[in-house]
Design a protein around this motif. Structure first.
Motif, mmCIF file in Angstrom:
data_model
loop_
_atom_site.group_PDB
_atom_site.id
_atom_site.type_symbol
_atom_site.label_atom_id
_atom_site.label_comp_id
_atom_site.label_asym_id
_atom_site.label_seq_id
_atom_site.Cartn_x
_atom_site.Cartn_y
_atom_site.Cartn_z
ATOM 1 N N VAL A 1 18.058 -43.772 34.234
ATOM 2 C CA VAL A 1 19.233 -43.856 35.097
ATOM 3 C C VAL A 1 19.562 -42.459 35.601
ATOM 4 O O VAL A 1 19.730 -41.527 34.807
ATOM 5 C CB VAL A 1 20.451 -44.448 34.354
ATOM 6 C CG1 VAL A 1 21.655 -44.516 35.295
ATOM 7 C CG2 VAL A 1 20.126 -45.835 33.824
ATOM 8 N N TRP B 1 18.619 -40.402 31.017
ATOM 9 C CA TRP B 1 19.566 -40.200 32.124
ATOM 10 C C TRP B 1 19.592 -38.746 32.573
ATOM 11 O O TRP B 1 19.281 -37.833 31.822
ATOM 12 C CB TRP B 1 20.975 -40.650 31.729
ATOM 13 C CG TRP B 1 21.465 -40.119 30.409
ATOM 14 C CD1 TRP B 1 21.369 -40.746 29.188
ATOM 15 C CD2 TRP B 1 22.080 -38.852 30.152
ATOM 16 N NE1 TRP B 1 21.890 -39.954 28.204
ATOM 17 C CE2 TRP B 1 22.347 -38.789 28.754
ATOM 18 C CE3 TRP B 1 22.443 -37.770 30.962
ATOM 19 C CZ2 TRP B 1 22.948 -37.666 28.162
ATOM 20 C CZ3 TRP B 1 23.043 -36.661 30.371
ATOM 21 C CH2 TRP B 1 23.300 -36.628 28.994
ATOM 22 N N ILE C 1 22.260 -52.940 32.823
ATOM 23 C CA ILE C 1 21.006 -52.311 33.226
ATOM 24 C C ILE C 1 19.838 -53.250 32.943
ATOM 25 O O ILE C 1 18.930 -53.401 33.765
ATOM 26 C CB ILE C 1 20.822 -50.963 32.498
ATOM 27 C CG1 ILE C 1 21.858 -49.944 32.990
ATOM 28 C CG2 ILE C 1 19.411 -50.412 32.698
ATOM 29 C CD1 ILE C 1 21.930 -48.675 32.166
#
Length: 266
Positions: A13, A134, A262
């Motif tokens: 992400v 991330w 997600i």
């Protein structure tokens, strides 16, 4: 990154910062309005809606350039040709920064000091705990981005690609570079990437990344910046604009993008 890389990463992400991690409606966008007002000699101060209309074109991610463009368009509306205007881009940048950062380059006292956070570090810890890598790709300057990520959120050297590191969105170079930094040879080339942004340019960036690296699944997730949530009509219109630009889903706040959400996107 060491802790993340040791986990079985299920997704990557990447977050935009402005409008996603922090509310910039009364900082960056206020600085745009101040700058346009100053260089039009007080004749025109764009509203937040005016700025949204410009950014909906998908090519004005750089707020210095957006300020300049609004100045040009004002004078064109008055019958002047932009090539006849003696605008100094560096002066526009300096004035903008004097409002956003403040007049002291060492100790910032400008609008940046009062930006509400839209994300908390515990949310990122939750992503890490389930193996989701991330990082951040933003059109903000590195100094501005690090101010919120390290000083405000307390993150330690997060993966970040900022304005100085890559061309402006919707060019996908910076997004792809962020993913490369995160993978660092630990992930295969098929791990899905979710890019979270609040503008049309962010969604276009995902589309362009998909065309350059089709071996991955590139998923655009939209987040509504706080200033568009004042009315249902404006909120719905902005959400629809993001969806038309490519957002698979749109949330009111970035932390609604939970690991469960997600997983649904993959």
């Amino acid at each position: 990154m060491t802790q993340q890389s040791q986990l079985l990463v299920s997704a990557i992400v990447v977050f935009d910062i402005d409008g996603v991690v922090r509310d910039v409606s009364n900082s960056y966008r206020r600085a745009i309005a101040d700058t346009v007002e100053h260089f039009t000699q007080g004749a025109y101060r764009p509203s937040l809606a005016d700025i949204d209309v410009l950014k909906s074109e998908g090519i004005w991610n750089n707020d210095w350039e957006a300020s300049q463009e609004l100045i040009y368009r004002y004078f064109e509306g008055q019958g002047q040709q932009r090539n006849s205007l003696a605008l100094d881009y560096q002066e526009i940048v300096r004035f903008f920064q004097s409002r956003y950062r403040g007049s002291d380059p060492e100790n910032w006292t400008g609008y940046i000091c009062n930006e509400p956070l839209l994300l908390q570090s515990h949310y990122l810890n939750e992503l890490s705990s389930v193996g989701i890598a991330w990082g951040f790709f933003s059109g903000a300057t590195r100094g501005s981005a690090n101010y919120v990520l390290e000083k405000r959120l307390g993150l330690q050297s997060p993966v970040l690609v900022a304005m100085e590191d890559a061309p402006s969105k919707p060019d996908p170079t910076g997004l792809i570079a962020t993913v490369q930094k995160l993978t660092n040879n630990f992930l295969d080339n098929c791990t899905s990437v979710v890019y979270v942004g609040d503008t049309v340019a962010d969604m276009y960036t995902v589309e362009k990344a998909r065309s350059l690296a089709p071996n991955r699944a590139w998923i655009g997730v939209g987040v509504l910046p706080p200033h568009v949530q004042a009315s249902r009509q404006r909120r719905d219109a902005y959400a629809q604009t993001l969806k038309v630009a490519g957002a698979k889903v749109v949330f009111d706040n970035v932390q609604e993008l939970t690991p469960r959400e997600i997983q649904k996107l993959l």
